[in-house]
Design an enzyme around this catalytic site. Structure first.
Site, PDB file in Angstrom:
ATOM      1  N   ASP A 295       0.849  -1.189   0.000  1.00 14.80           N
ATOM      2  CA  ASP A 295       0.000   0.000   0.000  1.00 14.80           C
ATOM      3  C   ASP A 295       0.892   1.250   0.000  1.00 14.80           C
ATOM      4  O   ASP A 295       1.892   1.322   0.708  1.00 14.80           O
ATOM      5  CB  ASP A 295      -0.916  -0.008   1.227  1.00 14.80           C
ATOM      6  CG  ASP A 295      -2.055   0.983   1.092  1.00 14.80           C
ATOM      7  OD1 ASP A 295      -3.223   0.531   1.014  1.00 14.80           O
ATOM      8  OD2 ASP A 295      -1.794   2.201   1.073  1.00 14.80           O
TER       9      ASP A 295
ATOM     10  N   ASN B  10     -12.789  -3.035   2.774  1.00 15.69           N
ATOM     11  CA  ASN B  10     -13.676  -1.886   2.865  1.00 15.69           C
ATOM     12  C   ASN B  10     -14.671  -1.937   1.704  1.00 15.69           C
ATOM     13  O   ASN B  10     -14.283  -2.132   0.556  1.00 15.69           O
ATOM     14  CB  ASN B  10     -12.874  -0.583   2.814  1.00 15.69           C
ATOM     15  CG  ASN B  10     -11.968  -0.434   4.030  1.00 15.69           C
ATOM     16  OD1 ASN B  10     -12.305  -0.890   5.121  1.00 15.69           O
ATOM     17  ND2 ASN B  10     -10.824   0.201   3.850  1.00 15.69           N
TER      18      ASN B  10
ATOM     19  N   VAL C 114     -11.142   3.009  -3.674  1.00 15.71           N
ATOM     20  CA  VAL C 114     -10.810   2.516  -5.015  1.00 15.71           C
ATOM     21  C   VAL C 114     -11.822   1.424  -5.377  1.00 15.71           C
ATOM     22  O   VAL C 114     -11.897   0.400  -4.687  1.00 15.71           O
ATOM     23  CB  VAL C 114      -9.369   1.960  -5.078  1.00 15.71           C
ATOM     24  CG1 VAL C 114      -9.065   1.450  -6.486  1.00 15.71           C
ATOM     25  CG2 VAL C 114      -8.356   3.007  -4.649  1.00 15.71           C
TER      26      VAL C 114
ATOM     27  N   HIS D 189     -10.372  -5.111  -3.010  1.00 14.19           N
ATOM     28  CA  HIS D 189      -9.020  -5.343  -2.494  1.00 14.19           C
ATOM     29  C   HIS D 189      -9.090  -5.766  -1.042  1.00 14.19           C
ATOM     30  O   HIS D 189      -9.923  -5.293  -0.276  1.00 14.19           O
ATOM     31  CB  HIS D 189      -8.137  -4.105  -2.648  1.00 14.19           C
ATOM     32  CG  HIS D 189      -8.782  -2.825  -2.225  1.00 14.19           C
ATOM     33  ND1 HIS D 189      -9.711  -2.175  -3.001  1.00 14.19           N
ATOM     34  CD2 HIS D 189      -8.644  -2.095  -1.106  1.00 14.19           C
ATOM     35  CE1 HIS D 189     -10.118  -1.082  -2.384  1.00 14.19           C
ATOM     36  NE2 HIS D 189      -9.488  -1.010  -1.224  1.00 14.19           N
ATOM     37  N   ILE D 190      -8.191  -6.643  -0.685  1.00 14.66           N
ATOM     38  CA  ILE D 190      -8.045  -7.110   0.696  1.00 14.66           C
ATOM     39  C   ILE D 190      -6.827  -6.417   1.281  1.00 14.66           C
ATOM     40  O   ILE D 190      -5.722  -6.537   0.751  1.00 14.66           O
ATOM     41  CB  ILE D 190      -7.853  -8.639   0.743  1.00 14.66           C
ATOM     42  CG1 ILE D 190      -9.087  -9.355   0.188  1.00 14.66           C
ATOM     43  CG2 ILE D 190      -7.553  -9.093   2.166  1.00 14.66           C
ATOM     44  CD1 ILE D 190      -8.921 -10.872   0.069  1.00 14.66           C
ATOM     45  N   HIS D 191      -7.045  -5.664   2.365  1.00 11.87           N
ATOM     46  CA  HIS D 191      -5.916  -5.079   3.092  1.00 11.87           C
ATOM     47  C   HIS D 191      -5.345  -6.160   4.014  1.00 11.87           C
ATOM     48  O   HIS D 191      -6.087  -6.806   4.760  1.00 11.87           O
ATOM     49  CB  HIS D 191      -6.370  -3.918   3.978  1.00 11.87           C
ATOM     50  CG  HIS D 191      -6.883  -2.723   3.243  1.00 11.87           C
ATOM     51  ND1 HIS D 191      -6.107  -1.608   2.985  1.00 11.87           N
ATOM     52  CD2 HIS D 191      -8.099  -2.448   2.722  1.00 11.87           C
ATOM     53  CE1 HIS D 191      -6.834  -0.702   2.347  1.00 11.87           C
ATOM     54  NE2 HIS D 191      -8.048  -1.175   2.172  1.00 11.87           N
TER      55      HIS D 191
HETATM   56  P1  AMP Z   1      -9.682   1.577   0.325  1.00  8.86           P
HETATM   57  O1  AMP Z   1      -9.737   2.870   1.079  1.00  8.86           O
HETATM   58  O2  AMP Z   1     -10.098   0.386   1.131  1.00  8.86           O
HETATM   59  O3  AMP Z   1     -10.410   1.676  -0.994  1.00  8.86           O
HETATM   60  O4  AMP Z   1      -8.166   1.305   0.030  1.00  8.86           O
HETATM   61  C1  AMP Z   1      -7.476   1.859  -1.044  1.00  8.86           C
HETATM   62  C2  AMP Z   1      -6.027   1.779  -0.695  1.00  8.86           C
HETATM   63  O5  AMP Z   1      -5.276   1.972  -1.878  1.00  8.86           O
HETATM   64  C3  AMP Z   1      -5.556   2.827   0.316  1.00  8.86           C
HETATM   65  O6  AMP Z   1      -5.042   2.181   1.462  1.00  8.86           O
HETATM   66  C4  AMP Z   1      -4.486   3.591  -0.443  1.00  8.86           C
HETATM   67  O7  AMP Z   1      -3.405   3.975   0.369  1.00  8.86           O
HETATM   68  C5  AMP Z   1      -4.078   2.595  -1.512  1.00  8.86           C
HETATM   69  N1  AMP Z   1      -3.490   3.167  -2.717  1.00  8.86           N
HETATM   70  C6  AMP Z   1      -3.944   4.224  -3.425  1.00  8.86           C
HETATM   71  N2  AMP Z   1      -3.163   4.433  -4.490  1.00  8.86           N
HETATM   72  C7  AMP Z   1      -2.198   3.480  -4.473  1.00  8.86           C
HETATM   73  C8  AMP Z   1      -1.078   3.169  -5.298  1.00  8.86           C
HETATM   74  N3  AMP Z   1      -0.780   3.879  -6.409  1.00  8.86           N
HETATM   75  N4  AMP Z   1      -0.289   2.117  -4.948  1.00  8.86           N
HETATM   76  C9  AMP Z   1      -0.562   1.402  -3.847  1.00  8.86           C
HETATM   77  N5  AMP Z   1      -1.606   1.643  -3.020  1.00  8.86           N
HETATM   78  C10 AMP Z   1      -2.406   2.671  -3.326  1.00  8.86           C
END
Ligand code: AMP
Length: 113
Positions: A29, A86, A95, A99-101
């Site tokens: 991330d 999320n 985004v 995606h899985i954090h």
């Molecule tokens: P969410 O808020 O659950 O949609 O998570 C989106 C995640 O994508 C966030 O934790 C951001 O920090 C991460 N993110 C956004 N842009 C990038 C990128 N270019 N490379 C890696 N992670 C990213």
């Protein structure tokens, strides 16, 4: 219009990739919330987990199975970690590509904010 994560899959935007196979990609991330903060995404552009369909059942299982493998590679399997998905506005989704954090490397508080 492709999402940010589709551009990462297509290598149009750089990312620090830690795992890849035919079905998924994992990368660090860009704004880590813990010493280890990896995003594990399906290559199929499912917008969010609640948008997954029955045909995605095996793909969702694949992603969850890969969590332990990626955690082990990142050195946090033994110490423990958290997985977060999320979904939607109140869930904090920013985004629209599922995606899985994978968070670890420090004790994590509960409940989340
Ligand atoms: P969410 O808020 O659950 O949609 O998570 C989106 C995640 O994508 C966030 O934790 C951001 O920090 C991460 N993110 C956004 N842009 C990038 C990128 N270019 N490379 C890696 N992670 C990213």
């Amino acid at each position: 219009m492709p999402t940010l994560f589709e551009k990462i899959i297509a290598r149009e935007i750089p990312a620090d990739i830690v795992y890849e196979d035919d079905l998924c990609l994992a990368f660090n991330d860009i704004g880590p919330q813990a010493p280890v903060h990896i995003l594990l995404i399906p290559k199929k552009p499912i917008p969010r987990v609640a948008a997954a369909e029955s045909e995605d059942q095996a793909l969702l299982g694949h992603l969850l199975l890969k969590v332990g493998e990626v955690a082990e590679s990142a050195g946090i399997k033994e110490s423990g970690f958290r997985v977060v998905i999320n979904n939607g506005e109140n869930g904090g989704e920013t985004v629209p590509h599922m995606h899985i954090h994978l968070l670890g490397g420090r004790p994590l508080q509960w409940p989340p904010g």
